[in-house]
Design an enzyme around this catalytic site. Sequence first.
Site, mmCIF file in Angstrom:
data_model
loop_
_atom_site.group_PDB
_atom_site.id
_atom_site.type_symbol
_atom_site.label_atom_id
_atom_site.label_comp_id
_atom_site.label_asym_id
_atom_site.label_seq_id
_atom_site.Cartn_x
_atom_site.Cartn_y
_atom_site.Cartn_z
ATOM 1 N N GLU A 1 56.320 9.688 1.708
ATOM 2 C CA GLU A 1 57.233 10.343 2.643
ATOM 3 C C GLU A 1 57.793 9.315 3.626
ATOM 4 O O GLU A 1 57.051 8.647 4.332
ATOM 5 C CB GLU A 1 56.511 11.455 3.406
ATOM 6 C CG GLU A 1 57.441 12.256 4.289
ATOM 7 C CD GLU A 1 56.750 13.414 4.971
ATOM 8 O OE1 GLU A 1 57.317 14.518 4.998
ATOM 9 O OE2 GLU A 1 55.632 13.217 5.484
ATOM 10 N N CYS B 1 60.084 17.779 7.009
ATOM 11 C CA CYS B 1 59.007 17.661 6.029
ATOM 12 C C CYS B 1 59.420 18.189 4.659
ATOM 13 O O CYS B 1 58.932 17.732 3.631
ATOM 14 C CB CYS B 1 57.763 18.382 6.522
ATOM 15 S SG CYS B 1 58.064 20.089 7.024
#
Length: 486
Positions: free
Chosen positions: A384, A285
């Site tokens: 992302e 992440c």
Amino acid sequence: MTMTVRDTFLIGGEWRKPDAQQPVTVISPSTGKAVGQVPEAGPAEVDAAVAAARRAFDAGPWPGMPVEERATVLERALAYLEPELDDIADLVTAEMGLPTTIARQKIPAALSAGRYFLDVARSLPVSEVRQTPFGPTAVLREPVGVVASIAPWNGPFNMAVAKIIPALVTGCCVVYKPAPETPLDVYFLAEALDRAGLPPGVFNLVTGGRETGSALVAHPGVDKVSFTGSTAAGRQIARECGGRFARLQLELGGKSAAIVLDDADPGTVMRGIAAGLFANTGQTCSAFSRILVPAAQRERWTDVVVSTAESFVIGDPFDPATTMGPLVSRAQRDRVLGYVDTGRAEGATVATGGGVPQGLEQGWFVEPTVFTGADNSLRIAREEIFGPVATVLTYDSVDEAVAIANDSPYGLHGAVFTEDPQAAARVARSVRTGTFSVNSFTHNPFAPFGGVKDSGVGRELGPEGIQAFHELKTVNLTPATEHLFA
């Protein structure tokens, strides 16, 4: 690797078989074949697990025990895991594709972090008496209650330790749900906790997919939800918890920028990008998925990024020579390749990678990929991807680099690479993120970790990761009762 089959949950101190739900099959991302199976918890099992945790918190001895006693029990559980570290590492390699040489480093590190959390908890005061104009006042740090803990698949065992041990040592009771892609390794920890002598219901393990997690989050018996995963799922969880004011801890997505200044050391940049983007096949992440380089030195730094990508050895994660394994699932591979197609369609150029490695069509492998000719408005620079895909962006001034880094819905991590300490400090203070690194990619369990904006709410790790499971209570005292709270 042989098939690992688990057919029970840990609920209320008992290993309980499921009702008639279909089991969850765990697929090896390197072969596409089944390597394990776990049961799927339905509403009845979730309700039983939360009820067991509720009883253990409301009526059991665990929340009222001294911190030292709780820490001793948990230390015993961690010690039980020592002889099993290689087996746990092999299981993580099988279920998520983490190269074996990396897994055998990360799993022992998880136990070290767990022991650190216990030491921090021992040192934190649980009661503080303050003298105020209204008389003596005690501030108590009490356990927040029943915690629903939901973990992702990109670092399963380490995440389990980081979520479970801090909650338990503060006196909370936990219902833990691992990701359906990687549910096998946490059974080792659950068995160790059970063997160590936790009172029934203090720790409960349920496995399953999205519906299991949703039932757990929505349960009225849960006081706090600790979730790591996607921003989209985090929004849904926040809405659910907001309705009943349940406490919340969310560690969500990121689109972190690594700012390379013109005086940066190329070797340091290569090491930072290797660890900060391509390690774990980009499934991190906090990954440096945007690489910001000076426009006047674009070719030089693009060559550095491309060389870093091409230095990885992709293949069988059980081969010691492999430095990059597969993505965790077919869906994740298809998602990453879809973003590569999107980047091309938006006009960016693939400088290296961009497809499936030759000879690795079986399993979920993707080449390390570097995009150039992009700007920060493209989807590949804003969303992302969660794979080994870097987007190289250019800037004309340090102020512009900071503005580009901050022009993101996310704010989890970031970095600056420079030999100038003053410039490093200036950039570190200017980029709006919860975590930042100088000349490195550093994931530091001894310091708070978390994000701002769409990257989440709250902090894990460090002393703050322990304090996140405390609820504060103010007790206004009389002089006669002051000594009882000292």
